[in-house]
Scaffold this active site. Structure first.
Site, mmCIF file in Angstrom:
data_model
loop_
_atom_site.group_PDB
_atom_site.id
_atom_site.type_symbol
_atom_site.label_atom_id
_atom_site.label_comp_id
_atom_site.label_asym_id
_atom_site.label_seq_id
_atom_site.Cartn_x
_atom_site.Cartn_y
_atom_site.Cartn_z
ATOM 1 N N PRO A 23 0.834 -1.206 0.000
ATOM 2 C CA PRO A 23 0.000 0.000 0.000
ATOM 3 C C PRO A 23 0.867 1.254 0.000
ATOM 4 O O PRO A 23 1.829 1.358 0.766
ATOM 5 C CB PRO A 23 -0.799 -0.120 1.302
ATOM 6 N N CYS A 25 0.215 5.455 -0.071
ATOM 7 C CA CYS A 25 -0.776 6.531 -0.040
ATOM 8 C C CYS A 25 -0.610 7.460 -1.236
ATOM 9 O O CYS A 25 0.498 7.903 -1.536
ATOM 10 C CB CYS A 25 -0.655 7.317 1.255
ATOM 11 N N ALA A 57 -3.451 2.735 2.235
ATOM 12 C CA ALA A 57 -4.063 2.851 3.559
ATOM 13 C C ALA A 57 -5.414 3.545 3.444
ATOM 14 O O ALA A 57 -5.513 4.675 2.985
ATOM 15 C CB ALA A 57 -3.146 3.641 4.486
ATOM 16 N N GLN A 100 -5.693 -2.259 2.470
ATOM 17 C CA GLN A 100 -5.156 -2.018 3.800
ATOM 18 C C GLN A 100 -6.115 -1.112 4.564
ATOM 19 O O GLN A 100 -6.380 0.019 4.146
ATOM 20 C CB GLN A 100 -3.773 -1.366 3.729
ATOM 21 N N TYR A 183 1.112 4.504 13.282
ATOM 22 C CA TYR A 183 -0.309 4.813 13.284
ATOM 23 C C TYR A 183 -0.989 4.153 14.495
ATOM 24 O O TYR A 183 -0.326 3.596 15.353
ATOM 25 C CB TYR A 183 -0.920 4.433 11.939
ATOM 26 N N ARG A 231 0.095 -5.775 8.855
ATOM 27 C CA ARG A 231 1.391 -5.137 8.623
ATOM 28 C C ARG A 231 1.875 -4.541 9.936
ATOM 29 O O ARG A 231 1.120 -3.848 10.627
ATOM 30 C CB ARG A 231 1.299 -4.045 7.566
ATOM 31 N N LEU A 305 13.503 -0.871 0.341
ATOM 32 C CA LEU A 305 14.636 -0.737 -0.572
ATOM 33 C C LEU A 305 15.007 -2.066 -1.220
ATOM 34 O O LEU A 305 16.180 -2.411 -1.342
ATOM 35 C CB LEU A 305 15.829 -0.107 0.145
ATOM 36 N N ARG A 328 8.132 1.810 -3.978
ATOM 37 C CA ARG A 328 8.467 2.992 -4.777
ATOM 38 C C ARG A 328 9.088 2.611 -6.122
ATOM 39 O O ARG A 328 8.882 3.319 -7.117
ATOM 40 C CB ARG A 328 9.396 3.906 -3.979
#
Length: 368
Positions: A23, A25, A57, A100, A183, A231, A305, A328
């Site tokens: 996920p 955002c 999310a 998610q 969170y 997660r 990464l 990413r």
């Protein structure tokens, strides 16, 4: 045969390969409602050839949004807005889709990253009050959150259940409960943010209570054919004071005992003073340690990464993790799995409209 492109089961859910799009955002919803951006964005990612796509999310209540532009699933209107996104993915891709479900807690009411990020001042017209395990802000300059009452906790748990039922109505294949990245559920887990003296604070079992209760409530509410995973941030990178790997291992075992179908392992984002040893695959050892402790009781996804196909292959082939999250790197190169399959001599699904684009020398790359 490529280990990365071998099939795997997340509980009842069968994946064609071990590449997961985590996920991410997009901060592009209006009042939590999905729109044309999401149709375009997720339609594109659904053509990537990955084994699983996890939607960003998605807030289970309005006050749980990270920003005013987060995706939400707290009403039937949100279900209706998300339905076309799912419909268009399903029309053209067989890729399983997970969502998610999240609550930002004290890290809600923030600006979007490209607007500077960080918490909105309490007197900003766009800000709203936040809630957390304790009345401790993320950063000293942030507005103070309200410590969640027992009624708040019950209502938030029900909000997760209600959102899960809407996800089931949408025909999604899996739910990931967000208990990472500082969170709300992570705020209850970590002693740095949880200084409660009731049954939700103090001991490790008490701090884990809400995460386990939310998982159990969601798992009970949805069909057994729907995978449910979690997660986590495996460490706050604040040892010895914060949430750490040993506590994560205990949480993982408790989740497995309750029928968790997969564990998605990230880290950090609970405290601004964290010290993270960032580098290629820096979180993989955390996933490996959790996988070793679980002894095959549920699959573990490594993320962080992981950008190179050979790197991803090595992680799965050596048993460091059962699957890898490509985040990413997938935004930058949305056909990352195609190139990975080419490099590793594997095959990957592609819609028939794309079959003509196979590179020279890779004419067996695609399967329709």
């Amino acid at each position: 045969m490529s280990a990365l492109f071998s099939p795997i089961a997340f509980g009842p859910l069968q994946l064609a390969n071990r590449i997961v799009i985590p996920p991410m955002c997009m901060y592009s919803a209006q009042d939590g409602l999905a729109n044309d951006f999401h149709v375009m964005h997720y339609g594109n990612l659904s053509q990537s050839g990955a084994g699983l796509l996890v939607l960003e999310a998605t807030a289970v209540e309005a006050r749980g949004r990270i920003s005013a532009h987060d995706l939400g699933l707290w009403s039937d209107a949100h279900t209706d807005a998300l339905r076309p996104v799912v419909h268009h993915m399903r029309r053209f891709s067989p890729m399983p889709v997970c969502i998610q479900l999240a609550h930002a807690g004290r890290k809600a009411s923030c600006r979007r990253p490209w607007e500077g990020g960080g918490a909105l001042p309490a007197d900003d017209a766009q800000a709203w009050p936040t809630v957390s395990a304790s009345a401790i802000p993320f950063a000293p300059t942030d507005p103070q959150p309200q410590a969640a009452s027992l009624q708040d906790i019950a209502e938030i748990t029900q909000a997760f259940v209600d959102a899960a039922l809407r996800a089931r109505q949408l025909g999604l294949d899996a739910i990931e409960i967000h208990a990472a990245h500082g969170y709300l559920l992570h705020q209850f887990l970590s002693p740095l943010s949880n200084q409660r003296t009731d049954q939700y604070g103090g001991s490790l079992d008490n701090r884990m209570r809400l995460t386990l209760e939310v998982f159990e409530a969601v798992r009970t509410a949805v069909d057994a054919s729907m995978a449910v995973g979690v997660r986590i941030s495996a460490t706050d990178w604040m040892e010895p004071a914060g949430w750490d790997l040993a506590q994560s291992q205990h949480l993982a075992q408790e989740l497995a005992a309750r029928g968790c179908d997969f564990l998605h392992v990230s880290s950090a984002a609970l405290h601004p003073d964290q010290k993270i040893p960032v580098g290629p695959g820096y979180q993989v050892p955390l996933a490996e340690a959790l996988k070793d402790r679980l002894e095959g009781r549920m699959p573990v996804i490594a993320v962080g990464l992981i950008t190179d196909p050979q790197q991803a292959e090595h992680i799965v082939q050596t048993g460091q993790a059962d699957a890898v999250g490509i985040a990413r790197a997938m935004l930058y190169q949305p056909r990352w799995p195609w190139e990975a399959a080419r490099q590793l001599g594997a095959t990957v699904h592609a819609a028939p409209q794309y079959l003509r684009c196979q590179p020279h020398g890779a004419k067996k790359l695609f399967q329709a």
